[in-house]
Design an enzyme around this catalytic site. Structure first.
Site, PDB file in Angstrom:
ATOM      1  N   GLU A   1      -5.943 -10.662  -2.076  1.00  0.00           N
ATOM      2  CA  GLU A   1      -6.731 -10.538  -0.841  1.00  0.00           C
ATOM      3  C   GLU A   1      -8.228 -10.528  -1.143  1.00  0.00           C
ATOM      4  OE1 GLU A   1      -5.421  -7.341   1.706  1.00  0.00           O
ATOM      5  OE2 GLU A   1      -3.316  -7.585   1.147  1.00  0.00           O
TER       6      GLU A   1
ATOM      7  N   HIS B   1     -10.624  -6.192  -2.653  1.00  0.00           N
ATOM      8  CA  HIS B   1     -11.695  -6.196  -1.658  1.00  0.00           C
ATOM      9  C   HIS B   1     -12.912  -5.512  -2.293  1.00  0.00           C
ATOM     10  CE1 HIS B   1      -8.934  -7.552   1.415  1.00  0.00           C
ATOM     11  NE2 HIS B   1      -8.117  -6.542   1.154  1.00  0.00           N
TER      12      HIS B   1
ATOM     13  N   ASP C   1     -12.053 -10.706  -1.421  1.00  0.00           N
ATOM     14  CA  ASP C   1     -13.309 -11.025  -0.748  1.00  0.00           C
ATOM     15  C   ASP C   1     -14.412 -10.191  -1.379  1.00  0.00           C
ATOM     16  OD1 ASP C   1     -12.850  -8.474   0.590  1.00  0.00           O
ATOM     17  OD2 ASP C   1     -11.834  -9.540   2.201  1.00  0.00           O
TER      18      ASP C   1
ATOM     19  N   ASN D   1       2.050  -4.544  -3.467  1.00  0.00           N
ATOM     20  CA  ASN D   1       0.674  -4.969  -3.209  1.00  0.00           C
ATOM     21  C   ASN D   1      -0.153  -3.763  -2.791  1.00  0.00           C
ATOM     22  OD1 ASN D   1      -1.196  -7.278  -2.804  1.00  0.00           O
ATOM     23  ND2 ASN D   1      -1.128  -6.689  -0.644  1.00  0.00           N
TER      24      ASN D   1
ATOM     25  N   GLU E   1       0.798  -1.226   0.000  1.00  0.00           N
ATOM     26  CA  GLU E   1       0.000   0.000   0.000  1.00  0.00           C
ATOM     27  C   GLU E   1       0.838   1.286   0.000  1.00  0.00           C
ATOM     28  OE1 GLU E   1      -2.732  -0.513   3.260  1.00  0.00           O
ATOM     29  OE2 GLU E   1      -3.538  -2.363   2.416  1.00  0.00           O
TER      30      GLU E   1
END
Length: 342
Positions: free
Chosen positions: A257, A229, A259, A193, A152
């Site tokens: 990651e 996400h 979801d 990432n 990030e």
């Protein structure tokens, strides 16, 4: 071997024998058929729970530590290391033939108090960062497939995040970290990432430009992680184009990651929408030659981070809180197999 209703439900949904009987990972095996991995972020503390351990052992071909490798976890006091949880995760992966995605070496968050309150000079912070990378990546040299070296680095508007690393070293901290990681483990894949880079926008462009600059300057960069996400029903339509742009720079891409959160309570319609979105993301990865795999942030709704951070939302993962497969599981398997949307 899984027993009881959870095993029967899983077997019925996947169309296979009870998970664990054959030693195959249904999701992981489906991914492997397309020369990719399917992984999840796991909590080594939860491996003491038999259903959780069985699900992680039988469904995944890659694992990511949720928190066990973050700086505050491994060095809570300066010079005093606690590798127990990270070691447990690496040992679990090794016992089950799984890749490990190391997460994360350099981040603005979850740093130990001694570091954030230490009033260190820029030179000292650089040395501490390099030493941390050498210690952690060096400890797991040969055992970790890929590292999220820098996590990030950008704000939502595409500007640099004002972390202690940026304040000390400016943009150069990224290349410094990558070179330190390469020195610590020459064979590990090195990633940047970030989130909100899965669709066209200033943050995606900032990351794209950074990767291009790193490549031009000869910095060791092997891949880009797209955290992914999403809200179910609102997954980005241009994900394939974004992956292709990053891949065109000569790096791998990975969904790191994933979801897909649902406004609660989740009904059958919402679960079908979620399953379609999971399949869509997997289908994009499968169609992108340099997309190497898909990782979800957790494996069961009972241990998801979503409810604590997004009020009114949950049910974001492929397995519910009772470890039963949701429609997303069959959809993911079908997408890895190249089946058309239904």
């Amino acid at each position: 071997m899984r027993t009881g209703a959870a095993a029967a439900a899983l077997a019925l949904t996947l169309g296979v024998g009870a998970a664990g009987e054959s030693g195959e990972a249904a999701l992981g095996s489906a991914a492997a058929e397309s020369a990719r991995y399917f992984g999840a972020a796991i909590d080594p503390d939860a491996l003491d729970e038999r259903p959780y351990r069985d699900l992680a052992a039988t469904q995944l071909t890659s694992v990511t530590p949720e928190n066990a490798m973050k700086w505050e976890s491994v060095e809570p006091l300066r010079g005093e290391y606690d590798w127990a949880r990270a070691d447990a995760l690496v040992a679990f992966a090794g016992a089950h033939g799984q890749k490990v995605r190391g997460h994360t070496l350099v981040w603005h968050s979850q740093l130990p108090h001694w570091l954030t309150s230490g009033a260190f000079s820029p030179a000292e912070l650089r040395d501490l960062m390099v030493a941390h990378i050498a210690a952690e990546a060096g400890r797991y040299r040969g055992a970790v497939y890929a590292w999220d070296v820098v996590n990030e680095p950008f704000d939502k508007d595409g500007g640099w995040r004002k972390s202690i690393w940026y304040e000390a070293m400016g943009p150069d901290y990224v290349a410094i970290a990558l070179r330190a990681a390469r020195a610590a483990d020459p064979d590990a894949k090195l990633y940047l990432n970030d989130y909100s880079v899965e669709t066209e926008g200033p943050k995606m462009r900032a990351l794209l430009d950074l990767v291009a600059a790193l490549k031009r300057d000869g910095a060791p960069i092997d891949g880009v992680g797209l955290q992914s996400h999403f809200v179910a029903g609102d997954a980005p339509a241009d994900l394939a184009g974004v992956m292709a742009e990053f891949a065109s720079l000569g790096v791998d891409v990975a969904v790191t990651e994933l979801d897909l959160r649902i406004r609660l309570p989740a009904d059958d319609r919402a679960l079908k929408t979620q399953a379609d979105d999971y399949a869509s993301v997997v289908r994009v990865c499968r169609s992108t030659p340099r997309c190497v795999g898909v990782t979800t942030w957790g494996i069961t709704d009972g241990r998801s981070w979503i409810p604590a951070f997004f009020s009114g939302y949950g049910a974001a993962l492929p397995f519910d809180e009772n470890y039963r497969p949701k429609p997303a599981v069959a959809a993911i398997i079908g997408a890895f197999a190249g089946k058309a949307p239904q």
